[in-house]
Design an enzyme around this catalytic site. Structure first.
Site, short mmCIF file in Angstrom:
data_model
loop_
_atom_site.label_atom_id
_atom_site.label_comp_id
_atom_site.label_asym_id
_atom_site.label_seq_id
_atom_site.Cartn_x
_atom_site.Cartn_y
_atom_site.Cartn_z
N ASP A 96 -1.80 -28.94 -1.74
CA ASP A 96 -2.77 -29.29 -0.71
C ASP A 96 -3.36 -30.66 -1.06
O ASP A 96 -3.04 -31.24 -2.09
CB ASP A 96 -3.81 -28.19 -0.54
CG ASP A 96 -4.66 -28.00 -1.79
OD1 ASP A 96 -4.53 -28.80 -2.74
OD2 ASP A 96 -5.45 -27.04 -1.82
N GLY A 98 -6.57 -31.45 -1.57
CA GLY A 98 -7.81 -31.42 -2.35
C GLY A 98 -9.05 -31.37 -1.47
O GLY A 98 -10.12 -31.01 -1.94
N PHE A 100 -10.07 -29.41 1.02
CA PHE A 100 -10.71 -28.12 1.27
C PHE A 100 -11.58 -27.70 0.09
O PHE A 100 -12.72 -27.25 0.26
CB PHE A 100 -9.65 -27.05 1.58
CG PHE A 100 -10.24 -25.72 1.95
CD1 PHE A 100 -10.71 -25.50 3.23
CD2 PHE A 100 -10.33 -24.70 1.01
CE1 PHE A 100 -11.27 -24.26 3.56
CE2 PHE A 100 -10.88 -23.47 1.34
CZ PHE A 100 -11.36 -23.25 2.62
N GLY A 220 -8.12 -25.76 9.50
CA GLY A 220 -9.45 -25.45 10.04
C GLY A 220 -9.54 -24.08 10.68
O GLY A 220 -10.41 -23.84 11.52
N ASP A 270 0.17 -19.68 3.46
CA ASP A 270 -0.31 -19.51 2.09
C ASP A 270 -1.65 -18.80 2.18
O ASP A 270 -2.35 -18.95 3.18
CB ASP A 270 -0.54 -20.85 1.39
CG ASP A 270 -1.87 -21.46 1.77
OD1 ASP A 270 -1.98 -22.00 2.90
OD2 ASP A 270 -2.84 -21.35 1.00
N CYS A 308 8.41 0.10 -2.10
CA CYS A 308 8.42 -1.16 -2.84
C CYS A 308 9.23 -1.02 -4.13
O CYS A 308 9.16 0.00 -4.81
CB CYS A 308 6.98 -1.57 -3.17
SG CYS A 308 6.86 -3.09 -4.13
N CYS A 310 8.97 -3.16 -6.79
CA CYS A 310 8.38 -3.92 -7.90
C CYS A 310 8.12 -3.00 -9.09
O CYS A 310 8.11 -1.78 -8.94
CB CYS A 310 7.09 -4.61 -7.45
SG CYS A 310 5.61 -3.61 -7.63
N CYS A 313 5.46 -0.24 -8.88
CA CYS A 313 5.79 0.90 -8.01
C CYS A 313 6.94 1.75 -8.55
O CYS A 313 6.99 2.95 -8.29
CB CYS A 313 6.14 0.41 -6.61
SG CYS A 313 4.74 -0.36 -5.78
N HIS A 339 2.81 -6.56 -7.57
CA HIS A 339 3.05 -5.72 -6.39
C HIS A 339 2.65 -6.43 -5.09
O HIS A 339 3.41 -6.46 -4.12
CB HIS A 339 2.31 -4.38 -6.47
CG HIS A 339 2.29 -3.73 -5.13
ND1 HIS A 339 3.41 -3.12 -4.59
CD2 HIS A 339 1.36 -3.72 -4.14
CE1 HIS A 339 3.15 -2.74 -3.36
NE2 HIS A 339 1.92 -3.09 -3.06
ZN LIG Z 1 5.21 -2.60 -5.59
#
Ligand SMILES: [Zn+2]
Length: 377
Positions: A96, A98, A100, A220, A270, A308, A310, A313, A339
């Site tokens: 970015d 800077g 913000f 914004g 993001d 999931c 990951c 999980c 996760h």
């Molecule tokens: Zn997960």
């Protein structure tokens, strides 16, 4: 062509209504869109190794110019080989401008027509950010995608305030374009401003398109205006942006916000939500949002999210994650961040597949039904 010779481009693969699926080509590799970028604020996605971030499926991450210019310093990052090398992230990075964080974190900030002077929130040291300096810093960081410095118009703002703020941002966008050094596969994005006023948003989108950028962000938003307003601003803005360039909705949002924005034609997102929530015991799942500190999880032997893959999980149960948060163990934010980022990446992959299959509306309804059903057996 090697990736380093590839021109920066966004090729559309499929559309479903206004929604778009595509591939972003950059100097640091390709990225499927729509894409969610985990936020690597100070040169790290908090609580995650680079390998862990990659394992979630994330391919594009975000770095914060404000944090990195103050510590460790942009010149130092450049001397040490750039942000990709320091972070062990050879993939693309968006930074970015800077602006913000200057507005939200810095002290004694003073905005003028040329830039903004402020004191560091870390040690009170004085700094100045201009459109040119922000682009220069992002070059030193070796950002794949550089964002122009803009003024994030506060919400609420009157139409006059929003107009003069937007015009300032457009002048700064033009100066940023002058300063940016074009390199193959690197990009400079403009940022549409104009608060909640459709005519100003259109004017801003047209002004940026006239200057000409590699991609266009909508800024914004998600600063207190509410989801309905966010979506109506997108409806008033996106028709005025070129179809062959990526569109990035900055700082958004919840999974529900993302689905609605993808349906309106946004390609890039993001947000700190999945990482911040991961450190505060909030889990985003296919069955809705849980607070893992809640006593009801103390004996819950089910996986956090059965949908999931990951490590949190597949290798642990909810009761263990609950215990780790109650005991304030470091592993708690590590596992839950892993996760939550995985959940967001899975969400994006699902949306992309649905756009390609031209069944986005049905898919979105199905995802929302999963949240509504909750986790009670
Ligand atoms: Zn997960």
């Amino acid at each position: 062509m090697t990736p380093a010779d590839t021109p920066f481009a966004h090729h559309l693969t499929a559309t479903d209504g206004a929604a778009r699926a595509g591939v972003l080509h950059t100097a640091h590799g390709t990225v499927d869109t729509p894409v969610f970028m985990p936020v690597g604020t100070a040169g790290t996605v908090k609580a995650m190794t680079a390998d862990a971030v990659r394992a979630t499926g994330a391919r594009l991450i975000l770095g914060n110019t404000y944090h990195l210019m103050l510590r460790p310093g942009a010149e130092r990052v450049a001397r040490l080989g750039g942000l990709h090398r320091l972070m062990d992230w050879p993939g693309p990075i968006l930074t970015d401008s800077g602006g913000f964080q200057v507005m939200s974190l810095a002290q004694l900030r003073k905005l003028d027509a040329d830039g903004v002077t402020f004191q560091s929130h870390l040690d009170g040291s004085k700094h100045r950010l201009t459109p040119e300096r922000s682009v220069e810093i992002q070059h030193m960081l070796d950002a794949t995608i550089t964002m122009v410095l803009d003024e994030c118009t506060p919400f609420p703002a009157t139409e006059d305030q929003a107009a003069s703020s937007m015009h300032l941002s457009m002048r700064w966008a033009s100066r940023s374009k002058q300063e940016f050094v074009p390199r193959p596969g690197y990009a400079l994005f403009g940022i549409v401003q104009g608060s909640v006023y459709p005519a100003l948003r259109e004017q801003s989108a047209r002004a940026l398109t006239e200057i000409g950028f590699d991609g266009y962000a909508v800024g914004g938003l998600a600063i207190g205006e509410g989801q309905d307003t966010t979506f109506s601003v997108l409806d008033a803005t996106l028709p005025f942006l070129p179809e062959d360039r990526p569109r990035y909705l900055m700082g958004v949002g919840t999974p529900d916000d993302i689905i609605g924005a993808v349906q309106r034609g946004i390609d890039m997102f993001d947000c700190v939500i999945p990482t911040r929530a991961g450190r505060t015991a909030r889990a985003y799942t296919s069955q809705g949002v849980f607070n893992l500190r809640n006593a009801r999880f103390a004996d819950d032997a089910r996986p956090l999210d059965p949908a999931c893959a990951c490590p949190a999980c597949t290798r642990h149960v909810r009761a263990y994650l609950h215990h780790l948060f109650r005991a304030e163990e470091m592993l708690a934010p590590m596992l839950l961040t892993w996760h939550n980022i995985t959940y967001y990446q899975d969400l994006m992959r699902g949306l992309r597949a649905a756009i390609i299959g031209r069944r986005l509306a049905e898919h979105a309804a199905c995802v929302r039904a999963g949240w509504a059903a909750g986790d009670t057996p």
